[in-house]
Scaffold this motif. Structure first.
Motif, PDB file in Angstrom:
ATOM      1  N   TYR A 199      69.459  21.064  88.353  1.00 24.86           N
ATOM      2  CA  TYR A 199      70.810  20.784  87.856  1.00 24.86           C
ATOM      3  C   TYR A 199      71.865  21.181  88.890  1.00 24.86           C
ATOM      4  CZ  TYR A 199      74.925  20.923  84.795  1.00 24.86           C
ATOM      5  OH  TYR A 199      76.156  20.726  84.242  1.00 24.86           O
ATOM      6  N   LEU A 200      71.710  22.376  89.441  1.00 20.02           N
ATOM      7  CA  LEU A 200      72.734  22.892  90.351  1.00 20.02           C
ATOM      8  C   LEU A 200      72.663  22.203  91.710  1.00 20.02           C
ATOM      9  CD1 LEU A 200      72.463  26.681  89.457  1.00 20.02           C
ATOM     10  CD2 LEU A 200      74.400  25.183  88.960  1.00 20.02           C
ATOM     11  N   CYS A 201      71.470  22.161  92.312  1.00 27.80           N
ATOM     12  CA  CYS A 201      71.356  21.662  93.684  1.00 27.80           C
ATOM     13  C   CYS A 201      71.308  20.141  93.756  1.00 27.80           C
ATOM     14  CB  CYS A 201      70.133  22.269  94.359  1.00 27.80           C
ATOM     15  SG  CYS A 201      70.203  24.069  94.507  1.00 27.80           S
ATOM     16  N   ASN A 202      70.492  19.517  92.916  1.00 30.26           N
ATOM     17  CA  ASN A 202      70.292  18.069  93.006  1.00 30.26           C
ATOM     18  C   ASN A 202      71.395  17.276  92.327  1.00 30.26           C
ATOM     19  OD1 ASN A 202      67.955  18.826  94.249  1.00 30.26           O
ATOM     20  ND2 ASN A 202      66.575  18.112  92.655  1.00 30.26           N
ATOM     21  N   LEU A 203      71.889  17.779  91.205  1.00 29.72           N
ATOM     22  CA  LEU A 203      72.893  17.020  90.451  1.00 29.72           C
ATOM     23  C   LEU A 203      74.329  17.392  90.793  1.00 29.72           C
ATOM     24  CD1 LEU A 203      71.288  16.867  86.872  1.00 29.72           C
ATOM     25  CD2 LEU A 203      71.035  15.280  88.791  1.00 29.72           C
ATOM     26  N   ILE A 280      70.955  34.590  87.673  1.00 32.28           N
ATOM     27  CA  ILE A 280      71.325  33.292  88.228  1.00 32.28           C
ATOM     28  C   ILE A 280      72.763  33.430  88.694  1.00 32.28           C
ATOM     29  CG2 ILE A 280      71.550  30.821  87.794  1.00 32.28           C
ATOM     30  CD1 ILE A 280      68.685  31.853  87.588  1.00 32.28           C
ATOM     31  N   ASP A 281      72.935  33.519  90.000  1.00 36.08           N
ATOM     32  CA  ASP A 281      74.229  33.868  90.589  1.00 36.08           C
ATOM     33  C   ASP A 281      74.917  32.607  91.101  1.00 36.08           C
ATOM     34  OD1 ASP A 281      75.789  36.237  91.075  1.00 36.08           O
ATOM     35  OD2 ASP A 281      75.586  35.803  93.214  1.00 36.08           O
ATOM     36  N   ILE A 282      76.174  32.422  90.723  1.00 39.16           N
ATOM     37  CA  ILE A 282      76.892  31.171  91.004  1.00 39.16           C
ATOM     38  C   ILE A 282      78.314  31.482  91.449  1.00 39.16           C
ATOM     39  CG2 ILE A 282      77.882  29.103  89.891  1.00 39.16           C
ATOM     40  CD1 ILE A 282      75.410  29.101  88.050  1.00 39.16           C
ATOM     41  N   SER A 294      82.225  24.920  81.659  1.00 37.33           N
ATOM     42  CA  SER A 294      81.607  23.603  81.484  1.00 37.33           C
ATOM     43  C   SER A 294      80.324  23.494  82.304  1.00 37.33           C
ATOM     44  CB  SER A 294      82.579  22.498  81.902  1.00 37.33           C
ATOM     45  OG  SER A 294      83.724  22.499  81.069  1.00 37.33           O
ATOM     46  N   LEU A 295      80.351  24.048  83.520  1.00 39.51           N
ATOM     47  CA  LEU A 295      79.152  24.036  84.362  1.00 39.51           C
ATOM     48  C   LEU A 295      78.002  24.761  83.678  1.00 39.51           C
ATOM     49  CD1 LEU A 295      77.780  23.725  87.278  1.00 39.51           C
ATOM     50  CD2 LEU A 295      78.561  26.073  87.626  1.00 39.51           C
ATOM     51  N   LEU A 300      72.715  25.155  80.893  1.00 41.77           N
ATOM     52  CA  LEU A 300      71.823  25.603  79.823  1.00 41.77           C
ATOM     53  C   LEU A 300      71.295  24.423  79.008  1.00 41.77           C
ATOM     54  CD1 LEU A 300      73.749  28.800  78.725  1.00 41.77           C
ATOM     55  CD2 LEU A 300      71.514  28.713  79.816  1.00 41.77           C
ATOM     56  N   GLN A 301      72.137  23.457  78.783  1.00 44.45           N
ATOM     57  CA  GLN A 301      71.706  22.263  78.041  1.00 44.45           C
ATOM     58  C   GLN A 301      70.605  21.526  78.812  1.00 44.45           C
ATOM     59  OE1 GLN A 301      74.640  19.053  77.480  1.00 44.45           O
ATOM     60  NE2 GLN A 301      74.224  19.181  75.293  1.00 44.45           N
TER      61      GLN A 301
END
Length: 602
Positions: A199-203, A280-282, A294-295, A300-301
Motif C-alpha cells: 500500500y505504502l510503497c507500490n500504491l 510502522i513508522d511514517i 486518511s492515509l 489499515l483497510q
C-alpha cells in the motif's frame, strides 16, 4: 517498454545461434507471466517435499507425494498424524512384511520427531472421514520413510489446549512456536506487514529507508538504553523511535518515508510492554492532519485480514477534552456505552457535605455512570470492590474511566456481553494539550508527547503567555480502548523549535543542534505517525498478550528466559569500554560468579 528492454538484453547476449536467445526470451517471458498471474504462493518450491501436509485434498487422489514434518501423534501403530506449518495429514503405517523397515521407523520414532514420507494419496475408508480436518477425506499410503531427526522427551506437549506457564513457554520458545496459535499469529503478522508495504510503497510512492540503531541521547520522552563506546565517557543510546531521522529525511527531500522500525525503551518492569518493539513508522512532507489520518485509514483497510469483518472508514474522531469528559480516559473503548454524565446541576443546592465541597472548588463537578441492568447483575461484593477502586484512585481525573472499565469487567463476568470480541472500534483522539506540568515539579512544563510536536495554529499566540492552554497538532489512533498509533504535525521552524526547547521545556539545545540546524536550511512542513505493530496484531488476533505475537519476546521484567539475557561480562571484556561495575553492598557474593545476572551501575 519491457519487451524492448528484453529484446535489447537478448540481442546483447553472445550466442552461436538464435535458438538460445529464443529459449531465454520465451522462458523468461513465461516465468514473468506466470508470476504475475499466480495468486497462491508455491509452498514447496526449492525443498525436498512435493506438497505440504495441509494442502492435500480429494483432488490429489492417486498422486505420488513426498511430505516432511513432525509426528503429531500415533494411534495403535496403524496411523500417525504428520504436521507441518500448513496443517495436518493422516499417514497409514504399512503393516506387511515387505515394508518392515518403514514400519519400524514410523512406529519407533518419538512424537515430535522429524520425518520424511513418500507415498500415494488415497481416500479414507467410508465412515472414517474427519470433517473437522481440512485433509480429513484423504490419507497417505506410505511407501518409504526417513527419520530426519529424533526428539527427546519434551518439557510440554505441542498442543494449544495443553496449559503451560508463560515462563515455560518463553524458556522453550522454539517449541512454543510450533503451536497452531503461534504459527497463525506470526503468519498473519507477516501478511499484514507485506500488505502495508504494498500500500505504502507500490500504491503511494513511499520510500522504505532504514535508520541508525546507534544514536545519541534524546531529551524528554522515555528512558533510553545506553551503549558504551571505546571512547572514555562517551555512549550511544538506542533510539526510542526514529523521530529525528524521519524529520531529517523530510529536510533531505525524500518526501514520503516508511520503515518497519525497531525501537527501544528502558521502561523497567511493565506487565504488557516490551523493551524492544516494532512500529510502522511514517513521515510525509506538505501534509496536514487530515492527510495523515486518511492515509492510515486506507492503510489499515488495505492490509486488514480477509477473515475479519472489513474496516469501515472514515474513523470517527473525538477531542481529548471530550474523551476525558465522557470516558475518563484519552483512549476510550467505544464498543459499549456507560458514558460518564455530569450531574452537577442536580446537586447545586444539596446539603450533602462532600458534594457541597466538591462543587465549591474551581471547576468542581459531580459525575456519574449509569450501569444498565447493574442492579440485576452486580452483587454486594462487586459494589464493595468498586468502592475500594474509587478510594484507591481518589483525586485522579481517570478514576471514573477506571470504574467504567471495571464495571464492564464485572458485568461480563456475570454473563452480559458488552464488548464484542469480533468488533473493531477505531477512534481518532485529537487536540491534546501541547504541554503538561511535570509530576516531580508542577511549576515546570514537559511535552505531552514529544518536543517536536507543532502547536495548534489557533493557539500559537498563547505560547508566550499561557503555554499550558496551548493545544497540539497531535493525534492518537485508538482501537477497542488501546492506543495503537500516535503522530503529529511537526515543528518545521527552527526559531519556534528553539524557543519551545530552551525557554519552555528548559532543555539543553546542544543535544539537538543538528536538528535545529537542519530546520534552518529550508525544511518543508511535514508530519507523520507511528503504528504500534505488536499491539495492533495482538488486538487483531485476540491474543492475551503482545508476547503472543512476537517470535522471541522478553519477559515482563525484560529478561530473555531462553538465553538468560541480560548476562554478565568478565572485567577484561568491560575494560575496552572504560567501565567498572559498582556492586551493591548486598551483592558481594555475586562477584565470584559470572554466571548470575546482575544490574551494574556505571
Amino acid at each position: 517498454m519491457f519487451s524492448s528492454w528484453l529484446s535489447r538484453l537478448c540481442r546483447g547476449l553472445s550466442t552461436p545461434t538464435g535458438r538460445v536467445t529464443h529459449l531465454i526470451q520465451g522462458s523468461l517471458s513465461r516465468r514473468l507471466m506466470l508470476s504475475s498471474q499466480r495468486r497462491i504462493p508455491e509452498l514447496s518450491s526449492f525443498v525436498a517435499r512435493t506438497n505440504t501436509c495441509g494442502e492435500l485434498r480429494s483432488s490429489h487422489l492417486g498422486q505420488e507425494v513426498t511430505l516432511c514434518g513432525w509426528i503429531q501423534y500415533r494411534r495403535q501403530n496403524i496411523f500417525l498424524v504428520l504436521r507441518d506449518f500448513h496443517g495436518l495429514v493422516q499417514v497409514v503405517i504399512p503393516q506387511d512384511e515387505s515394508a518392515a523397515s518403514v514400519k519400524k521407523i514410523l512406529c519407533e520414532a518419538p512424537v515430535e520427531s522429524v520425518v520424511q514420507v513418500s507415498g500415494t494419496v488415497i481416500s479414507r475408508p467410508p465412515g472414517q472421514e474427519n470433517p473437522k480436518m481440512p485433509t480429513g477425506e484423504i490419507e497417505i499410503k506410505v511407501k518409504s520413510a526417513q527419520l530426519l531427526n529424533t526428539c527427546k522427551k519434551l518439557p510440554f506437549e505441542i498442543k494449544d489446549f495443553v496449559k503451560k506457564t508463560e515462563a515455560l513457554r518463553l524458556q522453550y520458545r522454539y517449541l512454543d512456536l510450533r503451536s497452531f496459535q503461534m504459527q497463525y499469529n506470526l503468519r498473519l503478522r507477516s501478511r499484514m506487514v507485506m500488505k502495508m508495504r504494498e500500500y505504502l510503497c507500490n500504491l503511494h510512492g513511499f520510500v522504505d529507508i532504514e535508520t541508525p540503531t546507534l544514536f545519541k541521547r534524546t531529551p524528554g520522552g522515555a528512558k533510553e538504553y545506553v551503549i558504551p563506546s571505546r571512547e572514555p565517557g562517551k555512549f550511544y543510546c538506542l533510539p526510542q523511535s526514529p523521530q529525528q531521522f524521519k524529520q531529517l529525511l523530510m529536510v533531505g527531500g525524500l518526501d514520503r518515508y516508511f520503515q518497519v522500525a525497531r525501537c527501544y525503551r528502558d521502561e523497567g518492569s511493565r506487565p504488557d510492554r516490551q523493551p524492544e518493539f516494532t512500529q510502522i513508522d511514517i513521515e510525509m512532507s506538505f501534509v496536514d492532519q487530515i492527510g495523515i489520518r486518511s492515509l492510515i485509514e486506507g492503510l489499515l483497510q488495505y492490509s486488514w485480514p480477509s477473515d475479519k469483518d472489513p474496516v469501515v472508514v472514515p474513523f470517527p474522531s473525538m477531542t481529548f477534552a471530550e474523551a476525558l469528559a465522557s470516558y475518563g480516559t484519552d483512549k476510550p473503548d467505544t464498543r459499549f456505552g456507560m458514558k460518564i454524565v455530569d450531574i452537577s446541576d442536580v446537586f447545586r443546592n444539596t446539603k450533602v457535605g462532600f458534594l457541597q465541597d466538591a462543587l465549591s472548588k474551581p471547576q468542581g463537578t459531580v459525575k456519574a455512570i449509569c450501569i444498565s441492568e447493574g442492579a440485576k447483575y452486580l452483587k454486594r461484593k462487586d459494589i464493595e470492590s468498586l468502592r475500594k477502586l474509587a478510594a484507591d484512585h481518589f483525586n485522579q481525573c481517570s478514576v471514573l474511566g477506571k470504574l467504567r472499565l471495571e464495571c464492564a469487567d464485572l458485568l461480563e463476568a456475570r454473563g452480559l456481553v458488552l464488548r464484542d470480541p469480533a468488533l473493531f472500534s477505531f477512534l481518532w483522539v485529537v487536540d491534546f494539550p501541547l504541554f503538561l506540568p511535570k509530576e516531580e515539579n508542577p511549576g515546570e512544563l514537559e511535552s505531552a508527547h514529544h518536543p517536536f510536536t507543532a502547536p495548534h495554529p489557533s493557539d500559537i499566540h498563547l505560547l508566550h503567555t499561557e503555554p499550558k492552554q496551548v493545544r497540539s497538532q497531535h493525534y492518537d489512533l485508538v482501537l477497542n480502548g488501546n492506543e495503537i498509533g500516535g503522530g503529529s504535525i511537526r515543528i518545521h521552524d527552527a526559531e519556534l523549535q528553539r524557543y519551545i526547547l530552551a525557554t519552555l521545556l528548559k532543555e539543553d539545545v546542544k543535544l539537538l543542534s543538528h536538528l535545529l540546524q537542519a530546520l534552518d536550511f529550508g525544511a518543508p512542513p511535514h508530519g507523520g505517525i507511528a503504528l504500534g505493530l505488536d499491539r495492533l496484531i495482538c488486538l487483531v488476533t485476540g491474543a492475551p498478550s503482545i508476547r503472543d505475537v512476537i517470535a522471541f519476546p522478553k519477559s515482563f521484567r525484560g529478561h530473555d528466559l531462553m538465553s538468560n539475557a541480560p548476562d554478565s561480562l568478565p572485567p577484561e571484556e568491560l575494560k575496552p569500554y572504560h567501565i567498572q561495575v559498582s556492586w551493591p553492598a548486598d551483592s558481594e557474593a555475586e562477584k565470584s560468579s559470572l554466571n548470575q545476572p546482575y544490574h551494574p551501575e556505571s
